[in-house]
Design an enzyme around this catalytic site. Structure first.
Site, PDB file in Angstrom:
ATOM      1  N   SER A  42       3.234   8.624   1.065  1.00 57.31           N
ATOM      2  CA  SER A  42       2.770   7.896   2.026  1.00 57.31           C
ATOM      3  C   SER A  42       2.992   6.392   1.974  1.00 57.31           C
ATOM      4  O   SER A  42       2.742   5.767   2.765  1.00 57.31           O
ATOM      5  CB  SER A  42       1.260   8.429   1.911  1.00 57.31           C
ATOM      6  OG  SER A  42       0.851   7.917   0.656  1.00 57.31           O
ATOM      7  N   ASP A 333      -7.701   2.351   2.646  1.00 63.72           N
ATOM      8  CA  ASP A 333      -8.612   3.571   2.390  1.00 63.72           C
ATOM      9  C   ASP A 333      -9.084   3.762   1.098  1.00 63.72           C
ATOM     10  O   ASP A 333      -8.482   2.875   0.355  1.00 63.72           O
ATOM     11  CB  ASP A 333      -8.326   4.840   3.382  1.00 63.72           C
ATOM     12  CG  ASP A 333      -6.693   5.203   2.735  1.00 63.72           C
ATOM     13  OD1 ASP A 333      -6.398   5.035   1.896  1.00 63.72           O
ATOM     14  OD2 ASP A 333      -6.060   5.653   3.387  1.00 63.72           O
ATOM     15  N   HIS A 336      -4.749   3.978  -0.210  1.00 64.73           N
ATOM     16  CA  HIS A 336      -3.685   3.013   0.234  1.00 64.73           C
ATOM     17  C   HIS A 336      -4.051   1.545   0.475  1.00 64.73           C
ATOM     18  O   HIS A 336      -5.037   1.319   0.917  1.00 64.73           O
ATOM     19  CB  HIS A 336      -3.342   3.837   1.534  1.00 64.73           C
ATOM     20  CG  HIS A 336      -2.745   5.088   1.397  1.00 64.73           C
ATOM     21  ND1 HIS A 336      -3.616   6.309   1.966  1.00 64.73           N
ATOM     22  CD2 HIS A 336      -1.529   5.510   1.211  1.00 64.73           C
ATOM     23  CE1 HIS A 336      -2.942   7.436   1.919  1.00 64.73           C
ATOM     24  NE2 HIS A 336      -1.937   6.983   1.320  1.00 64.73           N
TER      25      HIS A 336
END
Length: 360
Positions: A42, A333, A336
């Site tokens: 990600s 978040d 991340h």
């Protein structure tokens, strides 16, 4: 899906850590690399997961809050990712697109794409849990990319582009978090040293595959201090006020990175003409966490989205409140980083590439 299970799965989407020096990346340099090619999780997925049947997507608000046009593209941040920043600064392109994007242009293919998939890892078990694209499967996508590139520019020019491209591989954290720490399925088969060897054996196969397909300059991102991720602290400590870094996980990351350096040095000697580097980002991240004010951060232990303790992916959604100023937060978040943090990470990578003219 039960909240506890989702939290455990959410930690798939792990990030690259931060640089020691808190400098802004300087304006574009003259173009050195003809293309940029990205593989990983990600931290480097600009939206490939939008086109596969998985829950691990970021194509909705508040993701993309500070991206150009305020668009949620699938990037797990409030703005750009490191590949975007590197590509722009190195004069390659403004944004690195997802390979699975059906709107890819010929120009996009000439200058490079990302094959990254949020939730992925070197261990196929990691990706299978969340139905995303495993690292070695990303090599298959790369083969398809090469075929398309050859149709556009011809075989010889395609070979030159691949030989000269900057290749970045960012993965590994998900493997340990999902399979060894939070859902300890692999710990039934391996001790930590054995699993490190297993993961790095998979990484070695990936590097050899990239080399055989023409890649020569390959940067491998090592592990961050996994124990300092907000979501890891949340899983380990019931009292939000007493959360702290998990030293055993951090120690495991340091040992892994030491082994990685040795592995990559040996591989480079075996692969003629290759430049294979370990991007060491463990120590810079610890420095960032311990000295946040150097980079203007106020909050480094929780994310901007929601409580910042567990929200990521679907738990960070249009109904979730966010902090007023993400630039003061290290994390967007619970997993991340913010775009601001990614700029500092990109600064570190540029220095390791040899671009030292970074200004405040």
């Amino acid at each position: 899906m039960a909240p506890a299970n989702f939290i455990a799965l959410a930690v798939h989407m792990i990030w690259l850590p931060l640089s020691r020096a808190c400098n802004a990346v300087e304006p574009k340099t003259s173009r050195v690399f003809p293309a940029i090619l990205i593989f990983g999780d990600s931290t480097v997925d600009p939206g490939n997961n939008n086109y596969i049947p998985t829950l691990f997507k970021a194509n909705y608000n508040p993701y993309g809050r500070d991206f150009p046009g305020h668009i949620a593209t699938g990037r797990f941040s409030n703005g750009k990712l490191i590949p975007d920043i590197l590509a722009s600064t190195l004069g390659i392109k403004e944004l690195v697109p997802a390979f699975l994007d059906p709107m890819l242009s010929d120009g996009d293919l000439r200058t490079g794409v990302s094959f990254g998939s949020a939730g992925s890892g070197y261990d196929d078990l990691t990706a299978s849990r969340s139905r995303v694209i495993p690292m070695l499967k990303q090599i298959d996508l790369f083969k398809n990319y090469i075929q398309r590139l050859e149709r556009i520019v011809g075989e010889e020019k395609a070979k030159r582009i691949l030989n000269g491209a900057l290749v970045i591989v960012s993965a590994g954290s998900n493997d340990f978090i999902l399979n060894f720490y939070d859902i300890p399925s692999r710990s039934l088969e391996f001790n930590i040293s054995g699993y490190q060897a297993f993961v790095q054996n998979r990484l070695q196969s990936l590097i050899q595959g990239l080399y055989q397909l023409g890649c020569r300059t390959i940067f491998i991102v090592g592990l961050p201090p996994i124990g300092c991720l907000p979501i890891q602290e949340t899983v380990a400590f019931q009292d939000p006020k007493n959360r702290k870094c998990l030293e055993n996980q951090n120690s495991d990351s340091q040992i892994y990175n030491h082994k990685l350096t040795t592995l990559l040095h040996g591989l480079q000697s075996l692969l003629p003409g290759s430049k294979i580097h370990h991007v060491d980002i463990y120590n810079p991240l610890i420095d960032m966490i311990n000295h946040p004010k150097r980079c203007g951060f106020v909050q480094t232990t929780k994310g901007c989205c929601g409580t910042g303790l567990a929200e990521t992916g679907p738990l960070c959604n249009p109904e979730t409140p966010t902090c007023e100023d993400p630039k003061k937060y290290l994390f967007w978040d619970s997993v991340h980083p913010t775009e601001s943090a990614y700029y500092f990470i990109a600064d570190s990578i540029l220095k390791q590439l040899g671009f030292n003219q970074i200004r405040n």
